[in-house]
Design an enzyme around this catalytic site. Structure first.
Site, mmCIF file in Angstrom:
data_model
loop_
_atom_site.group_PDB
_atom_site.id
_atom_site.type_symbol
_atom_site.label_atom_id
_atom_site.label_comp_id
_atom_site.label_asym_id
_atom_site.label_seq_id
_atom_site.Cartn_x
_atom_site.Cartn_y
_atom_site.Cartn_z
ATOM 1 N N GLU A 7 -6.763 -13.155 4.526
ATOM 2 C CA GLU A 7 -7.607 -11.965 4.692
ATOM 3 C C GLU A 7 -8.869 -12.000 3.850
ATOM 4 O O GLU A 7 -9.410 -10.953 3.489
ATOM 5 C CB GLU A 7 -6.784 -10.712 4.366
ATOM 6 C CG GLU A 7 -6.014 -10.787 3.043
ATOM 7 C CD GLU A 7 -5.043 -9.634 2.859
ATOM 8 O OE1 GLU A 7 -5.189 -8.598 3.559
ATOM 9 O OE2 GLU A 7 -4.136 -9.753 2.019
ATOM 10 N N ASP B 281 -9.241 -6.291 5.740
ATOM 11 C CA ASP B 281 -9.626 -6.851 4.445
ATOM 12 C C ASP B 281 -10.701 -7.913 4.596
ATOM 13 O O ASP B 281 -11.625 -8.007 3.785
ATOM 14 C CB ASP B 281 -8.402 -7.447 3.740
ATOM 15 C CG ASP B 281 -7.715 -6.453 2.826
ATOM 16 O OD1 ASP B 281 -8.361 -5.979 1.879
ATOM 17 O OD2 ASP B 281 -6.540 -6.142 3.067
ATOM 18 N N HIS C 280 0.797 -1.225 0.000
ATOM 19 C CA HIS C 280 0.000 0.000 0.000
ATOM 20 C C HIS C 280 0.834 1.281 0.000
ATOM 21 O O HIS C 280 0.264 2.367 -0.119
ATOM 22 C CB HIS C 280 -0.946 0.007 1.208
ATOM 23 C CG HIS C 280 -1.959 -1.087 1.186
ATOM 24 N ND1 HIS C 280 -2.967 -1.163 0.245
ATOM 25 C CD2 HIS C 280 -2.115 -2.177 1.978
ATOM 26 C CE1 HIS C 280 -3.703 -2.235 0.461
ATOM 27 N NE2 HIS C 280 -3.211 -2.873 1.504
#
Length: 254
Positions: free
Chosen positions: A148, A174, A44
């Site tokens: 996730e 997530d 990210h």
């Protein structure tokens, strides 16, 4: 390099965090404050391995075991992150045992895997580690699948039995979003999935960690048997501290 496996061998719950800001100063402060590990969030963050290597240096200097959360199950990202000196890799979006096995394969040198070898990389101390480096790396590099999604939850019992994984990491945010609960980590369905996975991992003898920030949420996971925790992300921690300061000072001024 500070081995993540050495932290696990202490068999005492320990604390770390995720890093997105690219700030070496934050990592140094985190290490001096008592954090034990940090995971550089290449999935990210805005930067690549040029920043990663300096973050690893800063974290190690402050006593942190440095992990890299790579963007995907990708040979190039894994190879470069390990060459830079990461003590282990967190691989996101692992939904099956086959994907977990591929992660192990990409983190290991022959004969245990297919990781590309170069004698001059930082992880090999630019050649000073010699040929023993390859054998040692196969023993000490941490491979951590990140589960996730509901698919990962349904396949969790197979994932944690994958030969060669060091630990497993749970991604509650997530997971909640993919369940249609949009970040509500306290939702009963999310908590049940997380606690069930922790129980399965403990029964299989596999260390298990997770991301968390809310103290009641964290306590529930540790009560369930969590072994290690990444407390938030550096950007969130900075925001929370700034907000706390503003609320305190504004309260004085009123």
């Amino acid at each position: 390099m500070i081995s993540f496996q050495a932290l696990l061998s202490e068999q005492t719950p320990f604390l770390g965090t995720f890093v997105q800001s690219g700030s070496p100063e934050f990592l140094e402060a985190a290490g001096y404050a008592g954090f034990r590990f940090a995971a550089v969030d290449l999935e990210h963050a805005y930067y690549g391995t040029e920043t990663l290597v300096n973050l690893i240096r800063a974290g190690e200097a402050a006593g942190l075991s440095m992990l890299a959360r790579v963007p995907a199950l990708d040979a190039v990202w894994i190879k470069k992150s390990l060459d830079m000196g990461a003590s282990g890799i967190i691989v996101p979006n692992i939904d099956t045992a086959e994907q977990a096995a591929e992660a192990v394969h990409l983190c290991r040198f022959t004969p245990d895997g297919v990781r590309g070898a170069c004698p001059g990389v930082r992880a090999n101390r630019y050649g000073a580690g010699g040929s023993e480096y390859y054998t040692d790396a196969n023993k000490t590099t941490a491979v951590i699948p990140l589960v996730e999604s509901p698919t990962g939850v349904s396949n969790f019992s197979q994932i944690i039995r994958t030969p060669g994984i060091t630990a497993v990491f749970l991604g509650p945010v997530d997971l909640s979003v993919s369940m249609g609960l949009l970040g509500d980590l306290s939702a009963p369905a999310v908590m049940k999935a997380l606690c069930d996975m922790i129980s399965q991992a403990k029964n299989a003898g596999v260390p298990v960690g997770a991301l968390g920030l809310d103290t009641s949420f964290i306590k529930t996971l540790f009560d369930a048997g969590l072994d290690f925790l990444a407390f938030g992300i550096d950007t969130i921690l900075m925001y929370h501290k700034c907000r706390e300061i503003c609320e305190t000072i504004n309260g004085i001024l009123k």
